[in-house]
Enzyme design. Structure first.
Site, PDB file in Angstrom:
ATOM      1  N   HIS A  59      31.144 -26.378   6.313  1.00 21.91           N
ATOM      2  CA  HIS A  59      32.330 -26.751   5.538  1.00 21.91           C
ATOM      3  C   HIS A  59      33.287 -27.574   6.545  1.00 21.91           C
ATOM      4  O   HIS A  59      33.118 -27.402   7.841  1.00 21.91           O
ATOM      5  CB  HIS A  59      32.929 -25.605   4.965  1.00 21.91           C
ATOM      6  N   HIS A  61      36.297 -27.052   7.988  1.00 19.46           N
ATOM      7  CA  HIS A  61      37.248 -26.468   8.651  1.00 19.46           C
ATOM      8  C   HIS A  61      37.107 -26.937  10.287  1.00 19.46           C
ATOM      9  O   HIS A  61      35.787 -27.075  10.776  1.00 19.46           O
ATOM     10  CB  HIS A  61      37.080 -24.899   8.734  1.00 19.46           C
ATOM     11  N   ASP A  63      36.954 -25.538  13.093  1.00 19.90           N
ATOM     12  CA  ASP A  63      36.125 -25.127  14.032  1.00 19.90           C
ATOM     13  C   ASP A  63      34.698 -25.107  13.850  1.00 19.90           C
ATOM     14  O   ASP A  63      33.866 -24.685  14.406  1.00 19.90           O
ATOM     15  CB  ASP A  63      36.583 -23.443  14.196  1.00 19.90           C
ATOM     16  N   HIS A  64      34.340 -25.905  12.753  1.00 20.30           N
ATOM     17  CA  HIS A  64      33.081 -26.221  12.183  1.00 20.30           C
ATOM     18  C   HIS A  64      32.642 -27.270  12.201  1.00 20.30           C
ATOM     19  O   HIS A  64      31.504 -27.855  12.445  1.00 20.30           O
ATOM     20  CB  HIS A  64      32.809 -25.596  10.982  1.00 20.30           C
TER      21      HIS A  64
END
Ligand SMILES: [Zn+2]
Ligand SMILES: [Zn+2]
Length: 234
Positions: A59, A61, A63-64
């Site tokens: 996804h 976000h 942090d990804h």
């Protein structure tokens, strides 16, 4: 297949953990998520940015996916080939908006984006399962071998995916009300459906890590708290 955790951390600094990323090596090299810090971890492993064949984003976000543009830029500067990027609906828009934010990269970065829900990378058959998170998000299942949850509340459909090893998030500690992330209680409830023989836990917030011994005892399963650069063979 060899699996190596590049980043097992979250959006706040904790135990020198990089943010979410996993390297899967078969005949191809695939990244599952590419959070900030992933490029440094690849360097520590001696893997060149141009060696990566595909990136699967759970996804969008930060942090990804925070090192995705860094990887593309490094490959441009290192004369790499086109990168295959797989992600949920919205991934094309995400990259387009990054090119608007950094117009000097437009026309330089070489990539192909697919938002398909099933695909092959080399000989690996990859399926996705929509997860329960605050934005469009999906887990990846490498048929009969490995599953990675990304961010989600634990739920039966994903937990019963056919695989030998499940890598699952465990963001939150005991007693939290969590609609979009996993708690120990929520995970334990679903473990009875787990087809995997072993589960690796990742994406633990500091308050969750502080309870790790109590959590492992409570789960009463073959569970391991993942750490950066920890790896295993399948
Ligand atoms: Zn998230
Ligand atoms: Zn996250």
């Amino acid at each position: 297949m060899r699996v190596t955790f590049l980043g097992t951390g979250v959006s706040v600094p904790c135990e020198k953990r990089a943010q979410s990323s996993i390297l899967v090596e078969d005949n191809v090299k695939v990244l599952l998520d590419i959070g900030p810090g992933a490029l440094l971890r690849l360097e520590a492993l001696g893997v060149d940015p141009t060696e990566i064949d595909a990136v699967c984003i759970t996804h969008n976000h930060l942090d990804h996916n925070g090192d995705l543009v860094n990887l593309l830029k490094a490959r441009w500067l290192m004369d790499g080939e086109k990168l295959d990027i797989y992600g949920p609906k919205g991934t094309k828009n995400f990259l387009e908006s990054m090119l608007n934010a950094y117009p000097y990269l437009r026309g330089k970065l070489k990539f192909r984006i697919s938002e398909e829900s099933s695909f092959r990378i080399g000989e690996l058959v990859v399926n996705t399962v929509q997860t329960i998170h605050s934005i469009e998000s999906r887990a990846y299942v490498f048929e009969n071998v490995l599953a990675f949850s990304g961010d989600t509340k634990a739920f039966q459909e994903l937990m019963s995916a056919e695989c030998e090893v499940m890598i699952h998030e465990l963001s939150l500690p005991f007693g939290y009300r969590a609609d979009f992330h996993t708690t120990p209680e929520n995970l334990k409830e679903c473990l009875s459906y787990c087809k995997a023989k072993r589960i690796y836990l990742t994406h633990l917030y500091p308050m969750t890590l502080a309870q790790k011994d109590k959590i492992l005892e409570f789960l009463d399963f073959d569970a391991i708290i993942a750490q950066d650069l920890m790896g295993f063979e399948l």
